[in-house]
Design an enzyme around this catalytic site. Structure first.
Site, PDB file in Angstrom:
ATOM      1  N   GLY A  43       0.800  -1.223   0.000  1.00  0.00           N
ATOM      2  CA  GLY A  43       0.000   0.000   0.000  1.00  0.00           C
ATOM      3  C   GLY A  43       0.830   1.269   0.000  1.00  0.00           C
ATOM      4  O   GLY A  43       0.550   2.200  -0.759  1.00  0.00           O
ATOM      5  N   GLN A  74      -7.378  -3.154  -3.562  1.00  0.00           N
ATOM      6  CA  GLN A  74      -8.183  -2.048  -3.029  1.00  0.00           C
ATOM      7  C   GLN A  74      -7.296  -0.852  -2.679  1.00  0.00           C
ATOM      8  O   GLN A  74      -7.749   0.277  -2.542  1.00  0.00           O
ATOM      9  CB  GLN A  74      -8.975  -2.573  -1.815  1.00  0.00           C
ATOM     10  CG  GLN A  74      -9.512  -1.569  -0.832  1.00  0.00           C
ATOM     11  CD  GLN A  74      -8.725  -1.596   0.471  1.00  0.00           C
ATOM     12  OE1 GLN A  74      -7.570  -1.995   0.479  1.00  0.00           O
ATOM     13  NE2 GLN A  74      -9.340  -1.157   1.556  1.00  0.00           N
ATOM     14  N   CYS A 172      16.811   8.983  15.255  1.00  0.00           N
ATOM     15  CA  CYS A 172      16.394   7.794  14.510  1.00  0.00           C
ATOM     16  C   CYS A 172      15.093   7.247  15.106  1.00  0.00           C
ATOM     17  O   CYS A 172      14.568   7.801  16.074  1.00  0.00           O
ATOM     18  CB  CYS A 172      17.504   6.741  14.492  1.00  0.00           C
ATOM     19  SG  CYS A 172      17.655   5.752  16.000  1.00  0.00           S
ATOM     20  N   CYS A 189      -3.131  -4.730   8.825  1.00  0.00           N
ATOM     21  CA  CYS A 189      -4.239  -4.428   7.910  1.00  0.00           C
ATOM     22  C   CYS A 189      -5.206  -5.591   7.755  1.00  0.00           C
ATOM     23  O   CYS A 189      -6.416  -5.400   7.654  1.00  0.00           O
ATOM     24  CB  CYS A 189      -3.697  -4.095   6.521  1.00  0.00           C
ATOM     25  SG  CYS A 189      -3.030  -2.454   6.378  1.00  0.00           S
ATOM     26  N   CYS A 246      19.863   6.655  23.164  1.00  0.00           N
ATOM     27  CA  CYS A 246      19.289   5.781  22.127  1.00  0.00           C
ATOM     28  C   CYS A 246      20.160   4.535  21.972  1.00  0.00           C
ATOM     29  O   CYS A 246      21.379   4.641  21.878  1.00  0.00           O
ATOM     30  CB  CYS A 246      19.201   6.529  20.795  1.00  0.00           C
ATOM     31  SG  CYS A 246      18.707   5.468  19.418  1.00  0.00           S
TER      32      CYS A 246
END
Ligand SMILES: [Zn+2]
Length: 272
Positions: A43, A74, A172, A189, A246
């Protein structure tokens, strides 16, 4: 650099780029000389692939190990009804070849894994993360961050999307979300559904960011996450900063992805 030489066909094809001062023949040449890897031809990947091909990005890598299913059509507009059952990478390449012969397509019919990710991204100037799972998302972040390759992040859920751009200087993905949420917390989905046009909007923003970065114009979404709500038709922006702690880009961050365990549940950086 091969000079600004654009042939007559290219001057015609890209004329609406070239007449703008902000792009010009130099910007078009930069696009033609660029190599972008799109991870996921679904998508989000569909509009990214379509617009980058139309813009004349010279080398387009497409990584996807899936085949086209009818329920994809779709929203995954790079594929057609005749493509059902074909590998998505091959179907997307077919679309690009018909749209713009200037583009060299490199198909990678594989799932991006810790074993192949570094070699895969190394040949590209920019990466577009158009995947739908956390494992690949963290892997792409870690590999691109360590290799110094900027990349675009996009994600969708039902009627909502989010998009940002990670540059080599900025924060990031792990500065924002150090680890993936527990499995089952965020559905995909297939289980929740998605408004078909939603990835079109988010993917178009990712394509826009890619083109701007390659030409070197404007401000990309560095340190800014845009949240899009299709139901309310609102765009909200949240700023975020580099996290000095991080686990990847921080002071004590990892030096190789071998220090990370990429499971569907955690994608955790292993403690020493
Ligand atoms: Zn970070």
């Amino acid at each position: 650099m091969s000079g600004l030489s654009l042939d007559a066909t290219q001057l015609d094809r890209y004329s609406r780029h070239i007449i703008m001062d902000e792009v010009g023949p130099e910007g078009q040449r930069a696009l033609l000389d660029s190599a972008v890897l799109v991870i996921g031809a679904g998508g989000l990947g569909a509009p990214v692939i379509e617009y980058l091909a139309a813009a004349g990005v010279g080398t387009l890598g497409i990584a996807d190990d899936d085949v086209v299913e009818r329920s994809n059509l779709q929203r995954q507009v790079v594929h057609g009804d005749d493509d059902v059952g074909r590998p998505k990478a091959e179907s997307a390449r077919n679309f690009v070849t018909q749209l713009n012969p200037d583009v060299t397509v490199e198909t990678h019919e594989l799932r991006v894994e810790p074993e192949n990710a570094e070699a895969l991204v190394a040949a590209y100037d920019f990466v577009v993360d158009a995947t739908d799972n956390f494992r690949t998302r963290y892997l792409v972040n870690d590999v691109c961050t360590l290799a110094g390759i900027p990349f675009s992040h996009g994600a969708i859920y039902k009627f909502e999307g989010q998009v940002t751009t990670f540059t080599t200087d900025g924060p990031c993905y792990r500065c924002l979300f150090p680890e993936a949420p527990p499995e089952g917390m965020v559905a995909d989905c297939a289980t929740t559904g998605v408004l078909g046009v939603l990835p079109g909007t988010v993917g178009c923003i990712q394509a826009t960011e890619t083109v701007k970065h390659l030409i070197g114009i404007g401000d990309v979404l560095e340190g800014r996450m845009v949240f899009y709500d299709a139901m309310d038709m609102t765009f909200e922006e949240v700023e975020y900063r580099k996290n000095p702690d991080c686990p990847v880009c921080g002071e004590e961050g990892i030096e190789s992805i071998g220090e990370v365990e990429y499971t569907d549940e955690s994608c955790a950086v292993q403690a020493d």
